[in-house]
Design a protein around this motif. Sequence first.
Motif, PDB file in Angstrom:
ATOM      1  N   ILE A 197       0.859  -1.184   0.000  1.00 18.04           N
ATOM      2  CA  ILE A 197       0.000   0.000   0.000  1.00 18.04           C
ATOM      3  C   ILE A 197       0.892   1.229   0.000  1.00 18.04           C
ATOM      4  O   ILE A 197       1.766   1.377   0.857  1.00 18.04           O
ATOM      5  CB  ILE A 197      -0.914  -0.006   1.232  1.00 18.04           C
ATOM      6  CG1 ILE A 197      -1.836  -1.236   1.189  1.00 18.04           C
ATOM      7  CG2 ILE A 197      -1.721   1.270   1.320  1.00 18.04           C
ATOM      8  CD1 ILE A 197      -2.676  -1.406   2.435  1.00 18.04           C
ATOM      9  N   GLU A 198       0.675   2.121  -0.967  1.00 12.94           N
ATOM     10  CA  GLU A 198       1.512   3.312  -1.131  1.00 12.94           C
ATOM     11  C   GLU A 198       0.658   4.568  -1.103  1.00 12.94           C
ATOM     12  O   GLU A 198      -0.566   4.501  -1.277  1.00 12.94           O
ATOM     13  CB  GLU A 198       2.299   3.203  -2.438  1.00 12.94           C
ATOM     14  CG  GLU A 198       3.281   2.031  -2.450  1.00 12.94           C
ATOM     15  CD  GLU A 198       4.030   1.912  -3.766  1.00 12.94           C
ATOM     16  OE1 GLU A 198       3.435   2.255  -4.810  1.00 12.94           O
ATOM     17  OE2 GLU A 198       5.196   1.482  -3.743  1.00 12.94           O
ATOM     18  N   PRO A 199       1.273   5.736  -0.891  1.00 19.39           N
ATOM     19  CA  PRO A 199       0.506   6.977  -0.783  1.00 19.39           C
ATOM     20  C   PRO A 199      -0.371   7.247  -2.004  1.00 19.39           C
ATOM     21  O   PRO A 199       0.036   7.018  -3.147  1.00 19.39           O
ATOM     22  CB  PRO A 199       1.597   8.044  -0.645  1.00 19.39           C
ATOM     23  CG  PRO A 199       2.733   7.327   0.012  1.00 19.39           C
ATOM     24  CD  PRO A 199       2.714   5.958  -0.600  1.00 19.39           C
ATOM     25  N   GLY A 200      -1.596   7.713  -1.728  1.00 20.27           N
ATOM     26  CA  GLY A 200      -2.496   8.137  -2.791  1.00 20.27           C
ATOM     27  C   GLY A 200      -3.395   7.059  -3.341  1.00 20.27           C
ATOM     28  O   GLY A 200      -4.326   7.353  -4.095  1.00 20.27           O
ATOM     29  N   ALA A 201      -3.147   5.795  -2.992  1.00 22.81           N
ATOM     30  CA  ALA A 201      -3.968   4.683  -3.482  1.00 22.81           C
ATOM     31  C   ALA A 201      -5.049   4.347  -2.458  1.00 22.81           C
ATOM     32  O   ALA A 201      -4.910   4.636  -1.275  1.00 22.81           O
ATOM     33  CB  ALA A 201      -3.104   3.462  -3.759  1.00 22.81           C
ATOM     34  N   ILE A 202      -6.125   3.721  -2.933  1.00 21.91           N
ATOM     35  CA  ILE A 202      -7.174   3.233  -2.040  1.00 21.91           C
ATOM     36  C   ILE A 202      -7.113   1.714  -2.014  1.00 21.91           C
ATOM     37  O   ILE A 202      -7.007   1.064  -3.055  1.00 21.91           O
ATOM     38  CB  ILE A 202      -8.573   3.687  -2.512  1.00 21.91           C
ATOM     39  CG1 ILE A 202      -8.836   5.119  -2.089  1.00 21.91           C
ATOM     40  CG2 ILE A 202      -9.676   2.789  -1.964  1.00 21.91           C
ATOM     41  CD1 ILE A 202      -9.120   5.308  -0.606  1.00 21.91           C
ATOM     42  N   ASN A 203      -7.192   1.176  -0.808  1.00 22.46           N
ATOM     43  CA  ASN A 203      -7.169  -0.267  -0.615  1.00 22.46           C
ATOM     44  C   ASN A 203      -8.408  -0.651   0.175  1.00 22.46           C
ATOM     45  O   ASN A 203      -8.520  -0.342   1.359  1.00 22.46           O
ATOM     46  CB  ASN A 203      -5.886  -0.676   0.094  1.00 22.46           C
ATOM     47  CG  ASN A 203      -4.672  -0.317  -0.734  1.00 22.46           C
ATOM     48  OD1 ASN A 203      -4.212  -1.102  -1.541  1.00 22.46           O
ATOM     49  ND2 ASN A 203      -4.165   0.906  -0.559  1.00 22.46           N
ATOM     50  N   TRP A 204      -9.347  -1.310  -0.515  1.00 21.58           N
ATOM     51  CA  TRP A 204     -10.657  -1.625   0.048  1.00 21.58           C
ATOM     52  C   TRP A 204     -10.729  -3.120   0.295  1.00 21.58           C
ATOM     53  O   TRP A 204     -10.666  -3.918  -0.631  1.00 21.58           O
ATOM     54  CB  TRP A 204     -11.745  -1.179  -0.919  1.00 21.58           C
ATOM     55  CG  TRP A 204     -13.145  -1.491  -0.476  1.00 21.58           C
ATOM     56  CD1 TRP A 204     -13.760  -2.711  -0.484  1.00 21.58           C
ATOM     57  CD2 TRP A 204     -14.113  -0.562   0.032  1.00 21.58           C
ATOM     58  NE1 TRP A 204     -15.047  -2.610  -0.010  1.00 21.58           N
ATOM     59  CE2 TRP A 204     -15.293  -1.301   0.309  1.00 21.58           C
ATOM     60  CE3 TRP A 204     -14.098   0.816   0.275  1.00 21.58           C
ATOM     61  CZ2 TRP A 204     -16.447  -0.703   0.815  1.00 21.58           C
ATOM     62  CZ3 TRP A 204     -15.244   1.405   0.777  1.00 21.58           C
ATOM     63  CH2 TRP A 204     -16.399   0.661   1.049  1.00 21.58           C
ATOM     64  N   MET A 205     -10.862  -3.503   1.559  1.00 19.23           N
ATOM     65  CA  MET A 205     -10.983  -4.912   1.932  1.00 19.23           C
ATOM     66  C   MET A 205     -12.365  -5.159   2.507  1.00 19.23           C
ATOM     67  O   MET A 205     -12.736  -4.574   3.529  1.00 19.23           O
ATOM     68  CB  MET A 205      -9.917  -5.301   2.955  1.00 19.23           C
ATOM     69  CG  MET A 205      -9.913  -6.785   3.300  1.00 19.23           C
ATOM     70  SD  MET A 205      -8.700  -7.209   4.593  1.00 19.23           S
ATOM     71  CE  MET A 205      -9.560  -6.614   6.070  1.00 19.23           C
ATOM     72  N   THR A 206     -13.145  -6.001   1.855  1.00 22.48           N
ATOM     73  CA  THR A 206     -14.451  -6.399   2.355  1.00 22.48           C
ATOM     74  C   THR A 206     -14.293  -7.653   3.199  1.00 22.48           C
ATOM     75  O   THR A 206     -13.896  -8.706   2.692  1.00 22.48           O
ATOM     76  CB  THR A 206     -15.422  -6.673   1.189  1.00 22.48           C
ATOM     77  OG1 THR A 206     -15.579  -5.479   0.406  1.00 22.48           O
ATOM     78  CG2 THR A 206     -16.785  -7.111   1.707  1.00 22.48           C
TER      79      THR A 206
END
Length: 298
Positions: free
Chosen positions: A85-94
């Motif tokens: 995970i890096e700056p500016g990205a979205i990481n969505w975990m359901t």
Amino acid sequence: MSSDRLFIPSRETDLGDLSVRRVLPYAARRMVGPFIFFDHMGPAEFHDGQAMDVRPHPHINLATVTYLFEGSIQHRDSLGSDQIIEPGAINWMTAGKGIVHSERTPANERQHDTHLHGIQLWVAMPEELEECEPSFIHYPKTDLPEFETNGVRMKLLLGTALGKKSPVLVHSDMFYLEVPIMKGQSFPFPVEAREAAVYTVAGKVQVDDLEVPQYSMLTSVDLKDFTVTALEDSHIMILGGKHLGPRHIFWNFVSSSKERIEEAKLAWANGPQNGNPRFTPIVGDDHEFIPLPNPIQK
């Protein structure tokens, strides 16, 4: 935000090498729209082998959203996901019916001084989707729309706002924006009959007639539009959406059903195991886990 407003100061928690400022849930305001958890991580500096090591732990019936301003995190989960995970990205975990994940400083970042700064949210799921299959999706920063309103540059991370739509697949009506704003700049924000909150990462802003200093949140459920004005160079997050109804929380478990949380407690009593109906091990990170607290609650 003319009525029914609540000012929430963050509560600092020391997690060893990482300081976290918790904002939601708060005793007088458990949720803002579907958002039920808001942690501001850092800014932190890691020296001489220091690192973030959040061991494998479980979730049910929610989605987690990790967004970084600085640094990197290695996300691994029981689905086999292994994502930096890096700056500016979205990481969505359901999480759905159950997932296990860990969050650690990447191996190549442990050999030198590093920084970490970001926000993690939990999003409640609609009741009919709480027990869905778990999933994890990474959205690079180039996928997220950036635009200007009244000369203020902003990025839409989740949902819909200001006539824009994020590509992130969400499960209910919401909005989540990052807004760097310079002293003296101002812009109106149409809530569109949704709950809303403004959090100040850095600086100081005014929301209508109320100041919101660094590390604090102003929330409202009056569904009224508001105007943000920067009293100094600032960095803010705006979030909210339609309320989904009350949710129960115990530790990392969120659900509309108390019985389901009790089931999850029993399922995690001995940690992740092959054949566990909710929580299976993380391949490559299965030598430790965070035990179920008793009776400690988040």
